[in-house]
Design an enzyme around this catalytic site. Sequence first.
Site, mmCIF file in Angstrom:
data_model
loop_
_atom_site.group_PDB
_atom_site.id
_atom_site.type_symbol
_atom_site.label_atom_id
_atom_site.label_comp_id
_atom_site.label_asym_id
_atom_site.label_seq_id
_atom_site.Cartn_x
_atom_site.Cartn_y
_atom_site.Cartn_z
ATOM 1 N N ASN A 83 54.572 47.762 54.844
ATOM 2 C CA ASN A 83 52.973 47.513 54.000
ATOM 3 C C ASN A 83 53.080 46.231 53.144
ATOM 4 O OD1 ASN A 83 51.369 47.762 51.171
ATOM 5 N ND2 ASN A 83 53.433 49.850 51.868
ATOM 6 N N PHE A 87 48.124 45.640 46.023
ATOM 7 C CA PHE A 87 47.364 46.383 44.727
ATOM 8 C C PHE A 87 46.389 45.623 45.392
ATOM 9 C CE2 PHE A 87 51.286 46.050 41.902
ATOM 10 C CZ PHE A 87 52.253 47.267 42.309
ATOM 11 N N SER A 109 57.146 47.242 43.545
ATOM 12 C CA SER A 109 56.706 46.916 44.735
ATOM 13 C C SER A 109 56.638 45.415 45.436
ATOM 14 C CB SER A 109 55.253 47.318 44.939
ATOM 15 O OG SER A 109 54.274 46.078 45.634
ATOM 16 N N ASN A 111 55.207 43.536 46.937
ATOM 17 C CA ASN A 111 53.942 43.060 47.405
ATOM 18 C C ASN A 111 53.016 42.005 46.874
ATOM 19 O OD1 ASN A 111 54.614 43.747 50.109
ATOM 20 N ND2 ASN A 111 53.673 45.722 49.737
ATOM 21 N N THR A 112 53.512 42.020 45.345
ATOM 22 C CA THR A 112 53.331 41.091 44.154
ATOM 23 C C THR A 112 54.381 40.260 43.570
ATOM 24 O OG1 THR A 112 51.772 43.078 43.188
ATOM 25 C CG2 THR A 112 51.967 40.907 41.877
ATOM 26 N N LYS A 122 58.613 53.520 38.291
ATOM 27 C CA LYS A 122 59.021 53.432 38.937
ATOM 28 C C LYS A 122 59.712 52.607 39.643
ATOM 29 C CE LYS A 122 56.863 54.209 44.181
ATOM 30 N NZ LYS A 122 55.420 54.670 44.270
ATOM 31 N N ASN A 177 60.421 53.343 45.458
ATOM 32 C CA ASN A 177 59.344 52.669 46.114
ATOM 33 C C ASN A 177 59.875 51.709 47.898
ATOM 34 O OD1 ASN A 177 57.008 51.066 46.760
ATOM 35 N ND2 ASN A 177 56.784 50.916 44.017
#
Length: 365
Positions: free
Chosen positions: A116, A120, A182, A184-185, A222, A251
């Site tokens: 993925n 967010f 994450s 993805n940011t 996390k 994560n």
Amino acid sequence: MYDLLFRHVLRRIPAEPIHGVAFGAIRGVAGAPVVGPRLGALLTESDPVLRTRVFGADFPNPLGLAAGFDKDARGPVALARLGFGFVELGTITAHPQPGNPKPRLFRLPEDKALVNRMGFNNSGADAVAARLAALPREGRPVLGINIGKSKVATPDEAIDDYRHSARVLGPHADYVVVNVSSPNTPGLRDMQQVAVLEPLLAAVRTELKTAVPGRPVPLLVKITTDLADDDVVAVADMAVRLGLDGVVATNTTVSREGLRTPAAEVEALGAGGVSGLPLATVAHTVVGKLRARLGPDRTIISVGGIFSGEDAYRRITAGASLVQAYTGFIYGGGTWARRVNRGLAALLRRDGHTTVADAVGTATP
């Protein structure tokens, strides 16, 4: 039956649209006023050996739904009725944001994994807080709230960005997780460096104390599987130093090593974090490292590669007080949580444990 449905129908439909349809069906059925509680009674494993107390809250079982499934608090009660002992909402950011361009969620069925790069996507902390304020107290599950950095927030604005989310969401949380892991940011994982992370967590903790006077809100951080061993130790030491309540590990990973899916097929999907079974071994190892460093008093929530009761039991005996899953649920279907909890209860009883807490860390040296 679900396995047949997944293999022949669901896997042929793009992952994000089917997620929306499935979540809508869960809310429509498990969230219904009459049918929902009856369904919950059928799908919730009630063996008392599964009950546990963490953060001063009572959990009917230690298996939670990880952040990522319900980003906007649209169905926490319905999701808990599928047999989960708690639900972690999010990741939620201070500002509403659409996330990354679609498609951004993909299955790797041969690996029992997902890729993925959602980014967010959520409606923002204020909207989620309003939704939670309207949630009836009766039947409300134990709720974790996972907060992240808004994409529009610059590094200099990051602390204030997290503080806003903590301020408005903290009153509705049984615990809060600061997500800095994450992939993805852009730039988010750089915040896992202790020199950056420590002032951020200190500020969020202060904000929670101000926003929720008289009720300590447990605070966790996390981390990712991709941290080096020394960095895992550094985060654990920081958690002790700051008096954090625990760590959520782990994560998604940016690694593509060891996947069964052909490399060219994986590469064609593009960037993103891998979740699911490929994380199982490293996530288990990280739990042991954290427990050895954190000592017995801080909570570890283990997530990554939980697919069975045996997986959950191994994480607990390695040192986790609670476990979470997302990908296992996607591949396992609506009765999956009950099956995992039944398997876990059998293993606890087999080894003479009368509570989950009795088993925590028993496999560590």
